[in-house]
Motif scaffolding. Structure first.
Motif, PDB file in Angstrom:
ATOM      1  N   TYR A 145       1.025  -1.187  -0.254  1.00  0.00           N
ATOM      2  CA  TYR A 145       0.241   0.282  -0.226  1.00  0.00           C
ATOM      3  C   TYR A 145       1.101   1.084   0.183  1.00  0.00           C
ATOM      4  N   ILE A 146       2.454   1.024   0.294  1.00  0.00           N
ATOM      5  CA  ILE A 146       2.942   2.114  -0.250  1.00  0.00           C
ATOM      6  C   ILE A 146       3.196   2.791  -1.505  1.00  0.00           C
ATOM      7  N   ALA A 147       3.327   1.483  -2.700  1.00  0.00           N
ATOM      8  CA  ALA A 147       3.231   1.872  -3.148  1.00  0.00           C
ATOM      9  C   ALA A 147       1.449   1.844  -4.331  1.00  0.00           C
ATOM     10  N   MET A 148       0.567   1.286  -3.321  1.00  0.00           N
ATOM     11  CA  MET A 148      -0.141   2.136  -3.820  1.00  0.00           C
ATOM     12  C   MET A 148      -1.252   3.371  -4.035  1.00  0.00           C
ATOM     13  N   GLU A 149      -0.748   3.470  -2.979  1.00  0.00           N
ATOM     14  CA  GLU A 149      -0.575   5.173  -2.360  1.00  0.00           C
ATOM     15  C   GLU A 149       0.102   6.371  -2.719  1.00  0.00           C
ATOM     16  N   GLY A 150       1.128   6.062  -3.768  1.00  0.00           N
ATOM     17  CA  GLY A 150       2.169   7.072  -4.566  1.00  0.00           C
ATOM     18  C   GLY A 150       1.736   7.154  -6.139  1.00  0.00           C
ATOM     19  N   LYS A 151       1.302   5.471  -6.513  1.00  0.00           N
ATOM     20  CA  LYS A 151       0.673   5.695  -7.520  1.00  0.00           C
ATOM     21  C   LYS A 151      -0.377   4.850  -8.140  1.00  0.00           C
ATOM     22  N   HIS A 152      -1.313   4.300  -7.038  1.00  0.00           N
ATOM     23  CA  HIS A 152      -2.731   4.344  -7.145  1.00  0.00           C
ATOM     24  C   HIS A 152      -2.775   2.688  -7.483  1.00  0.00           C
ATOM     25  N   CYS A 153      -2.001   1.714  -7.773  1.00  0.00           N
ATOM     26  CA  CYS A 153      -1.897   0.731  -7.696  1.00  0.00           C
ATOM     27  C   CYS A 153      -0.008   0.032  -7.413  1.00  0.00           C
ATOM     28  N   THR A 154      -0.038  -1.532  -7.397  1.00  0.00           N
ATOM     29  CA  THR A 154       0.569  -2.550  -7.627  1.00  0.00           C
ATOM     30  C   THR A 154       1.404  -2.691  -8.782  1.00  0.00           C
ATOM     31  N   GLU A 155       2.874  -3.024  -9.038  1.00  0.00           N
ATOM     32  CA  GLU A 155       2.363  -3.645 -11.144  1.00  0.00           C
ATOM     33  C   GLU A 155       3.227  -5.109 -11.328  1.00  0.00           C
ATOM     34  N   TYR A 156       5.036  -3.147 -10.342  1.00  0.00           N
ATOM     35  CA  TYR A 156       6.463  -4.694 -11.288  1.00  0.00           C
ATOM     36  C   TYR A 156       5.823  -6.045 -10.562  1.00  0.00           C
ATOM     37  N   SER A 157       5.872  -5.913  -9.216  1.00  0.00           N
ATOM     38  CA  SER A 157       6.435  -6.645  -8.077  1.00  0.00           C
ATOM     39  C   SER A 157       5.026  -7.862  -8.772  1.00  0.00           C
ATOM     40  N   VAL A 158       3.863  -7.878  -8.584  1.00  0.00           N
ATOM     41  CA  VAL A 158       2.846  -8.854  -8.921  1.00  0.00           C
ATOM     42  C   VAL A 158       2.864  -9.984 -10.135  1.00  0.00           C
ATOM     43  N   ALA A 159       3.900  -8.411 -10.810  1.00  0.00           N
ATOM     44  CA  ALA A 159       3.976  -9.159 -12.414  1.00  0.00           C
ATOM     45  C   ALA A 159       4.565 -10.356 -12.189  1.00  0.00           C
ATOM     46  N   SER A 160       5.361  -9.995 -11.427  1.00  0.00           N
ATOM     47  CA  SER A 160       7.125 -10.884 -11.346  1.00  0.00           C
ATOM     48  C   SER A 160       6.083 -12.455 -10.810  1.00  0.00           C
ATOM     49  N   ALA A 161       5.545 -12.283  -9.521  1.00  0.00           N
ATOM     50  CA  ALA A 161       5.480 -12.958  -8.726  1.00  0.00           C
ATOM     51  C   ALA A 161       4.202 -14.431  -9.945  1.00  0.00           C
ATOM     52  N   ALA A 162       3.427 -13.117 -10.396  1.00  0.00           N
ATOM     53  CA  ALA A 162       2.466 -14.356 -11.783  1.00  0.00           C
ATOM     54  C   ALA A 162       3.507 -14.631 -12.173  1.00  0.00           C
ATOM     55  N   CYS A 163       5.111 -14.236 -13.428  1.00  0.00           N
ATOM     56  CA  CYS A 163       5.348 -14.960 -14.402  1.00  0.00           C
ATOM     57  C   CYS A 163       6.480 -15.957 -13.655  1.00  0.00           C
ATOM     58  N   ARG A 164       7.147 -15.595 -12.215  1.00  0.00           N
ATOM     59  CA  ARG A 164       7.365 -17.488 -11.793  1.00  0.00           C
ATOM     60  C   ARG A 164       6.774 -18.383 -11.519  1.00  0.00           C
ATOM     61  N   ILE A 165       5.644 -17.654 -11.551  1.00  0.00           N
ATOM     62  CA  ILE A 165       4.577 -19.023 -11.339  1.00  0.00           C
ATOM     63  C   ILE A 165       4.192 -19.542 -12.710  1.00  0.00           C
ATOM     64  N   VAL A 166       3.971 -18.753 -13.699  1.00  0.00           N
ATOM     65  CA  VAL A 166       3.636 -19.317 -15.062  1.00  0.00           C
ATOM     66  C   VAL A 166       4.955 -20.051 -15.421  1.00  0.00           C
ATOM     67  N   GLN A 167       6.125 -19.820 -15.042  1.00  0.00           N
ATOM     68  CA  GLN A 167       7.283 -20.082 -16.002  1.00  0.00           C
ATOM     69  C   GLN A 167       7.427 -21.647 -14.709  1.00  0.00           C
ATOM     70  N   ALA A 168       7.332 -21.413 -13.899  1.00  0.00           N
ATOM     71  CA  ALA A 168       7.067 -23.025 -12.824  1.00  0.00           C
ATOM     72  C   ALA A 168       6.636 -24.012 -13.748  1.00  0.00           C
ATOM     73  N   VAL A 169       4.937 -23.440 -14.079  1.00  0.00           N
ATOM     74  CA  VAL A 169       5.000 -24.597 -14.793  1.00  0.00           C
ATOM     75  C   VAL A 169       4.933 -24.953 -16.772  1.00  0.00           C
ATOM     76  N   VAL A 170       4.862 -23.861 -17.144  1.00  0.00           N
ATOM     77  CA  VAL A 170       5.473 -24.083 -18.322  1.00  0.00           C
ATOM     78  C   VAL A 170       6.763 -24.769 -18.478  1.00  0.00           C
ATOM     79  N   SER A 171       7.773 -25.140 -16.920  1.00  0.00           N
ATOM     80  CA  SER A 171       9.031 -25.607 -17.411  1.00  0.00           C
ATOM     81  C   SER A 171       8.669 -26.658 -16.906  1.00  0.00           C
TER      82      SER A 171
END
Length: 325
Positions: free
Chosen positions: A224-250
């Motif tokens: 929510y530090i990110a939320m307060e400053g730019k009204h969203c979080t994006e880099y971190s959650v996108a990286s978390a999702a991508c890491r899970i996708v990578q674990a699946v496809v590999s």
């Protein structure tokens, strides 16, 4: 003939667009299918990502399919990033009715079109939406992964790293329960190279004896530090999702905390919540629950009760439209 990796993303808001970019940066997809009901936004994202192809590791066919969700049926993985980020400005529960209503517009269509891949859901409230996808689709719950506390566990490792000076990649630490304010850090299981935080605290209190309650609070609320400053979080959650996708496809058999259907772990069943899981080509291949302290068990019970309470808020529609038998 080489295997063609096909990834779909539903929702091209802040998070969905960053998931697309992160996937392309890591070179995972050969074909990327993007859905969004906002035609102009979707066209803009497809164009911007296509213009960046020269800088990604390898080529990829990037296809905007609007709300033709059936075109995602042939994907290996579908990432659900559909929601309204402004509704979660104060709490991840803020999107409860928005994201469930959106999920009801596409989950059954993708299922009926013959989808046999893996769902990775990052829409909030994450555990409720993962449960919703299961209810709507009647799909094998092991093939539905909520990103859950994968990101929050990274936040916890970051906080512990700042306190101890140990690189966060060398810290095993998990947030458990809900991806939300009721989650908690399982400090009893935190280890550094196989040595427990408790043991190191006894030996080096000046380095490892940090305020655990404060560290837990930072892991829960730092987004929510990110939320307060730019009204969203994006880099971190996108990286978390991508890491899970990578674990699946590999087919990595990668261990992370994520949201999965509980079937008796810690005394709970019938809803999705985060515990350590082994992720591979078949989704959640195994859960790895470890012993909790009495205090941690109470925290897990309370977190599951909060998730169940949100499910109840959805009302009778939830039960009447369920495909789960």
């Amino acid at each position: 003939m080489a295997l063609i990796r096909k990834i779909g993303i539903v929702g091209q808001g802040h998070v969905g667009a960053h998931v697309a970019n992160r996937l392309l940066e890591t070179g995972i997809p050969d074909e990327l299918y993007l859905c969004d009901i906002n035609e102009r936004k979707l066209a803009a994202e497809v164009q911007d990502l296509t213009d960046t192809l020269s800088f990604y590791p390898h080529n990829c066919a990037i296809v905007g399919v609007g709300d033709e969700y059936e075109k995602l049926a042939g994907c290996d993985v579908i990432v659900n990033a559909a929601g309204d980020v402004l509704s979660s400005a104060k709490s991840r529960d803020g999107e409860l009715f928005v994201t469930t209503d959106i999920a009801r517009t596409f989950v059954h269509r993708i299922t009926d079109a013959g989808f046999q891949g893996i769902w990775v859901s990052i829409a909030n409230p994450c555990d409720v939406i993962a449960t919703e996808i299961w209810r709507l689709s009647g799909y094998d719950p092991k093939r539905i992964i909520g990103s859950g506390t994968a990101l929050d566990s990274a936040r916890l490792r970051n906080v512990i790293s700042q306190h101890t000076g140990i690189d966060q990649h060398s810290i095993n630490a998990y947030m458990l329960g809900e991806h939300g304010f009721s989650e908690f850090a399982a400090f009893s299981a935190v280890t550094f190279g196989g040595k427990s935080l408790d043991a190191l605290t006894a030996e080096q209190p000046e380095r490892f004896g940090f305020d655990r309650a404060d560290a837990n609070d930072h892991a829960v609320h730092n987004g929510y530090i990110a939320m307060e400053g730019k009204h969203c979080t994006e880099y971190s959650v996108a990286s978390a999702a991508c890491r899970i996708v990578q674990a699946v496809v590999s087919n990595e058999h990668y261990v992370t905390a994520c949201s999965t259907l509980l079937t008796g772990e810690y005394g709970h069943s019938g809803l999705f919540a985060s515990i350590p899981c082994v992720i591979g080509a078949n989704g959640v291949e195994q859960t790895l629950p470890f012993a909790l302290t009495d205090e941690e068990q109470k925290a897990f019970d309370a977190s599951c009760a909060h998730i169940a309470g949100n499910i109840e808020r959805l009302g009778d529609w939830w039960r009447s439209e369920s495909r789960v038998k």
